[in-house]
Design an enzyme around this catalytic site. Sequence first.
Site, PDB file in Angstrom:
ATOM      1  CB  SER A 268      43.620  -8.288 -21.098  1.00 25.47           C
ATOM      2  OG  SER A 268      43.637  -7.782 -22.401  1.00 25.47           O
TER       3      SER A 268
ATOM      4  CG  HIS B 219      43.894  -3.021 -20.910  1.00 28.82           C
ATOM      5  ND1 HIS B 219      42.651  -3.596 -20.721  1.00 28.82           N
ATOM      6  CD2 HIS B 219      44.680  -3.997 -21.433  1.00 28.82           C
ATOM      7  CE1 HIS B 219      42.683  -4.858 -21.110  1.00 28.82           C
ATOM      8  NE2 HIS B 219      43.900  -5.132 -21.545  1.00 28.82           N
TER       9      HIS B 219
END
Length: 716
Positions: free
Chosen positions: A566, A679
Amino acid sequence: MKTRFRRFSSVVTMLLVVSLGLPLTSLAADTRMIKETDLFKFVWIADPQISPDGSRVAYVRVWVNEKSDRYETALWMVPTSGGPARQLTAGPRDGGPRWSPDGKTLAFIRSSEKDGKPQPPQIYLLPFDGGEAQQLTETPRSPGGFEWSPDGKTIAFVSREDPSKDAPNPEEGAKEKDRVSDVRVITKAVYRFNGGGYFNPKTHTHIWTVSAPSVSGDKPKPKQVTKGNFDEGNMSWSVDGSRIYFVANRIAEPYYGEPRTDLYSVDREGGDERLALSFDGGMRDFSFSNDGKRIAFGGVQTHKPVQSYTQPDLFVMNNAPGAKPQNLTAGYDFDIGGGIGGDQHAPRGGSPGSVTWSNDGRWIYVNVAEHGASNLKRIDAATGKVEPLTAGAQEVIAYSATPDASKVALVIATSTKIGDLFLLDTASGKLTQLTRVNEELFSGLNLTDPEEIWYTSFDGRKIQAWIQKPANFDSSKKYPLILEIHGGPHAAYGFTFTHEFQWMAAKGYVVLYTNPRGSTSYGQDFGNVIQYNYPGDDYKDLMAGVDEVIKRGYIDTKKMGVTGGSGGGVLTNWTVGHTTRFAAAVSQRSIADWSGFWYTADFTLFTPTWFRGAPWEETKDFEKRSPITYIKNITTPMMFIEGEADYRTPPAEGGEIMFRALKYRKIPTAMVRFPNESHELSRSGAPWHRVERLQHIVNWFEKYLQDKPIKTYDVE
């Protein structure tokens, strides 16, 4: 600027310097190194709920079904007086335990199957005077968070509206009655969410109530309490049970303005809706004092000018029309309700805990993140004075308290232990361990505590970091190094168990993980200093950390790797575009082109938090801070890890374009894509995918740092 909190000697009696057991070290002759596949053997504790009388704690036990490649959950219970835990439900998809006020019934959420297909989860009731769990609700869509009324006769819950209401008009659809269109008509800038998929704009989350049956087997019909074109959530009963309070944002497109949260109340039978508070910012959980006269809540207050990071605070207000919230922690420079980033929080069934009042209304109990640790504090409801209830190099992951707050059940983790259940007596400060769910496995593993360090960065800032060394470490030898970079960027590493770091160390690597500027748990200024400069000086902090470890003499500087996910993926991409010191890199769920991210992420950047304007308004800044701009400088072999259902950092704006550009330049590269993963791949992805992710990361480092003949990534 906030002033730093100082510990006073007068609170020593409340300070809990807790020993959670000696670290497991190489002194045990019959231990072995941890493996990536040990994930299949881990057990997690989630959502601890202490009974009203404090005698028992119900919790969610989470484990892996390796054959089915999924997580399974069941309810367990342990007495607070000591003794073994026992299983309450068979599972495999039970969660959300909540005690009735009299402690005689446990409500929970269960998801069943019909004809091999999962059915919408429903609320069940488990009586403690005997009998099996009975289904209470039968809603077409899953009940969300729920809460017992103070008198124990009703349960309020949130749920989506009946999908039958979305059926087409029979007259309009007569010619195509057998066909339901799968076409999406999108009109809002936020139309999908990572892990949740695409929104259905025609259905909304509302509050419902259902009576607890007085006769076993009865199934009372739920009643819808709120209606309309907006969602309601984060609800709580008033102390007298006459009203239900809830949070809502009734603005059609809130992303055009600064964050705002409204707290409403509605009569328990529906109607008579009232606005209790309009808060300029994001309100988190809220709680009533025992007399119902005050409300406390955690929240992030809107700051002008807009900031990239605004530290969460604790607020208190009178429960009266026109009352204004008071910021109790304006002078306390740490994160109220903050946690620590790791990869071993419970992947299912989690519930971190909420603000809790003491019985006399003097204190409010909250979790606080401070310098890479997370502990329970008590805050004076009048003065804002902060005192510790727990302390130490650990993370309090979740907690709940008895109604009088005399006892608190907590899940606590350390760098060498996945979370276990503890009991805190708030009067004496005594902390008692109640479970040891991973003891059998961990007693056979050769784990080591990381070394905590602080170092000075380029401009004099002090940076906290940890060095995870291999077991049987020998400082006279040279080791390969892996730099780990956390995401966020407003997040923090710290004193919690991270499988990835321990496994890399077991494979012979020294792992450095650090909290550069922008990280949480170090104060408002430290967190927000990277606004309009990310990535930038945080990269310099990371390199200063690498230099600090190299000075110690045991790092082979020709065998250094870098990885992160990320925001850590952003910095990984940035790092290899600005230095050639790393021999290999693995960028995970990253961003390479900020402009593309601005257009496609699941949330908007319409307010000037990270950039001062849109890509066509701030073209040079977007280009300057996009790692893809520096692709011509990269010589480091790179792997890209991508979740194909990642709507937070869409693959096309990260690993995909980096991969294609490096292929054009004939730099060694590989892209590993995980079907159906969001994610959250590293934290709650499918068990086998999590294991394979670890394998691919380390295999890439083995190939390019250790010269292992791994052919998987070669072009054939």
